[in-house]
Design an enzyme around this catalytic site. Sequence first.
Site, PDB file in Angstrom:
ATOM      1  N   HIS A  86       0.807  -1.221   0.000  1.00 39.32           N
ATOM      2  CA  HIS A  86       0.000   0.000   0.000  1.00 39.32           C
ATOM      3  C   HIS A  86       0.835   1.264   0.000  1.00 39.32           C
ATOM      4  CE1 HIS A  86      -3.255  -2.522   2.242  1.00 39.32           C
ATOM      5  NE2 HIS A  86      -3.094  -2.903   0.989  1.00 39.32           N
TER       6      HIS A  86
ATOM      7  N   LYS B 214       6.156   6.601   6.988  1.00 37.36           N
ATOM      8  CA  LYS B 214       5.705   5.793   8.125  1.00 37.36           C
ATOM      9  C   LYS B 214       6.890   5.096   8.781  1.00 37.36           C
ATOM     10  CE  LYS B 214       2.952   3.637   5.293  1.00 37.36           C
ATOM     11  NZ  LYS B 214       2.043   2.723   4.540  1.00 37.36           N
TER      12      LYS B 214
ATOM     13  N   TYR C 225       2.234   1.374  13.582  1.00 35.34           N
ATOM     14  CA  TYR C 225       2.634   2.391  12.607  1.00 35.34           C
ATOM     15  C   TYR C 225       2.653   3.773  13.256  1.00 35.34           C
ATOM     16  CZ  TYR C 225       0.862  -0.993   9.097  1.00 35.34           C
ATOM     17  OH  TYR C 225       0.603  -2.106   8.326  1.00 35.34           O
TER      18      TYR C 225
ATOM     19  N   ASP D 106      -6.415  -6.375  -1.763  1.00 29.01           N
ATOM     20  CA  ASP D 106      -4.976  -6.575  -1.992  1.00 29.01           C
ATOM     21  C   ASP D 106      -4.731  -7.531  -3.155  1.00 29.01           C
ATOM     22  OD1 ASP D 106      -3.752  -6.313   1.461  1.00 29.01           O
ATOM     23  OD2 ASP D 106      -4.410  -4.816  -0.005  1.00 29.01           O
TER      24      ASP D 106
HETATM   25  C1  LIG Z   1      -4.959   2.490   6.639  1.00 32.80           C
HETATM   26  C2  LIG Z   1      -6.233   2.869   7.338  1.00 32.80           C
HETATM   27  C3  LIG Z   1      -7.369   2.096   7.225  1.00 32.80           C
HETATM   28  N1  LIG Z   1      -8.506   2.481   7.867  1.00 32.80           N
HETATM   29  C4  LIG Z   1      -9.701   1.642   7.767  1.00 32.80           C
HETATM   30  C5  LIG Z   1     -10.112   1.274   6.369  1.00 32.80           C
HETATM   31  C6  LIG Z   1     -10.723  -0.094   6.520  1.00 32.80           C
HETATM   32  O1  LIG Z   1     -12.082   0.031   6.930  1.00 32.80           O
HETATM   33  C7  LIG Z   1      -9.934  -0.707   7.667  1.00 32.80           C
HETATM   34  C8  LIG Z   1      -8.834  -1.620   7.192  1.00 32.80           C
HETATM   35  O2  LIG Z   1      -8.114  -0.915   6.209  1.00 32.80           O
HETATM   36  P1  LIG Z   1      -7.089  -1.690   5.271  1.00 32.80           P
HETATM   37  O3  LIG Z   1      -7.741  -2.955   4.771  1.00 32.80           O
HETATM   38  O4  LIG Z   1      -6.561  -0.715   4.270  1.00 32.80           O
HETATM   39  O5  LIG Z   1      -5.962  -2.088   6.321  1.00 32.80           O
HETATM   40  P2  LIG Z   1      -4.518  -2.675   5.932  1.00 32.80           P
HETATM   41  O6  LIG Z   1      -4.645  -3.624   4.788  1.00 32.80           O
HETATM   42  O7  LIG Z   1      -3.915  -3.130   7.180  1.00 32.80           O
HETATM   43  O8  LIG Z   1      -3.735  -1.387   5.395  1.00 32.80           O
HETATM   44  C9  LIG Z   1      -2.528  -0.969   6.003  1.00 32.80           C
HETATM   45  O9  LIG Z   1      -1.586  -1.958   5.723  1.00 32.80           O
HETATM   46  C10 LIG Z   1      -0.511  -1.616   4.857  1.00 32.80           C
HETATM   47  C11 LIG Z   1       0.501  -2.731   4.906  1.00 32.80           C
HETATM   48  C12 LIG Z   1       0.059  -0.273   5.184  1.00 32.80           C
HETATM   49  O10 LIG Z   1       1.275  -0.023   5.141  1.00 32.80           O
HETATM   50  C13 LIG Z   1      -0.876   0.820   5.476  1.00 32.80           C
HETATM   51  O11 LIG Z   1      -0.532   1.425   6.718  1.00 32.80           O
HETATM   52  C14 LIG Z   1      -2.279   0.431   5.502  1.00 32.80           C
HETATM   53  O12 LIG Z   1      -2.726   0.555   4.176  1.00 32.80           O
HETATM   54  O13 LIG Z   1      -9.371   0.396   8.390  1.00 32.80           O
HETATM   55  C15 LIG Z   1      -8.572   3.619   8.630  1.00 32.80           C
HETATM   56  O14 LIG Z   1      -9.642   3.951   9.192  1.00 32.80           O
HETATM   57  N2  LIG Z   1      -7.462   4.386   8.745  1.00 32.80           N
HETATM   58  C16 LIG Z   1      -6.290   4.061   8.133  1.00 32.80           C
HETATM   59  O15 LIG Z   1      -5.309   4.809   8.275  1.00 32.80           O
END
Ligand SMILES: Cc1cn([C@H]2C[C@H](O)[C@@H](COP(=O)(O)OP(=O)(O)O[C@H]3O[C@H](C)C(=O)[C@H](O)[C@H]3O)O2)c(=O)[nH]c1=O
Length: 175
Positions: free
Chosen positions: A62, A72, A132, A168
């Site tokens: 991401h 980050k 993070y 993803d």
């Molecule tokens: C990133 C983020 C997500 N969200 C919400 C959005 C979704 O409802 C839920 C899960 O989000 P996501 O599927 O994007 O989470 P990850 O797949 O862990 O994403 C993260 O994982 C990769 C490895 C990273 O480096 C980033 O920090 C970030 O993108 O949290 C938020 O409310 N705030 C945030 O800052």
Amino acid sequence: MQFERTRIDGVVLIRLDVKKDGRGAFARTFCTNEMAAAGLRFVVVQTNISRNIARHTLRGLHYQRAPHGEPKIVSCPRGRIWDVAVDLREDSPTYRQWQAFELSQDSDSAVHLPAGVAHGFITLEADSEVHYLMGAAYVPGAATGVRWDDPAIGIDWPAAPAVMSDADQGYPLLL
Ligand SMILES: Cc1cn([C@H]2C[C@H](O)[C@@H](COP(=O)(O)OP(=O)(O)O[C@H]3O[C@H](C)C(=O)[C@H](O)[C@H]3O)O2)c(=O)[nH]c1=O
């Protein structure tokens, strides 16, 4: 704290100075001044925690589109992960190159990634947590990613993912 630069500009391994005694240990995990002395200007805007149930959970790769690029600092306070940075800065001499680090509750380390570098990880143990420090705000409309298995990047993952989000798995391949 020690700052170890890598072949990708701005991707820096941060090693903590751990003070141990009979009670256990203490370490400073972030310091604006020490970061600045190492040439890394970082202002913490948000902090996040990622909890991962299964071993071989893969999240990423991401990043946020400019102008919302997000520096980050990533650490693994519980469990163990294989953490990957991918340089997506088109003007960078290491464009599309990747670098990986094993982070764990015992590694006493973290990784700094600058804006323009995509991030992902695969867990090496069940119940691994990823923490993070974010240098920019989350902007959902700017959040995007590249495929973990994109041949144009060629990441040599230590294991096949057992758990991934549909999002993803659905990122487009780099042209
Ligand atoms: C990133 C983020 C997500 N969200 C919400 C959005 C979704 O409802 C839920 C899960 O989000 P996501 O599927 O994007 O989470 P990850 O797949 O862990 O994403 C993260 O994982 C990769 C490895 C990273 O480096 C980033 O920090 C970030 O993108 O949290 C938020 O409310 N705030 C945030 O800052």
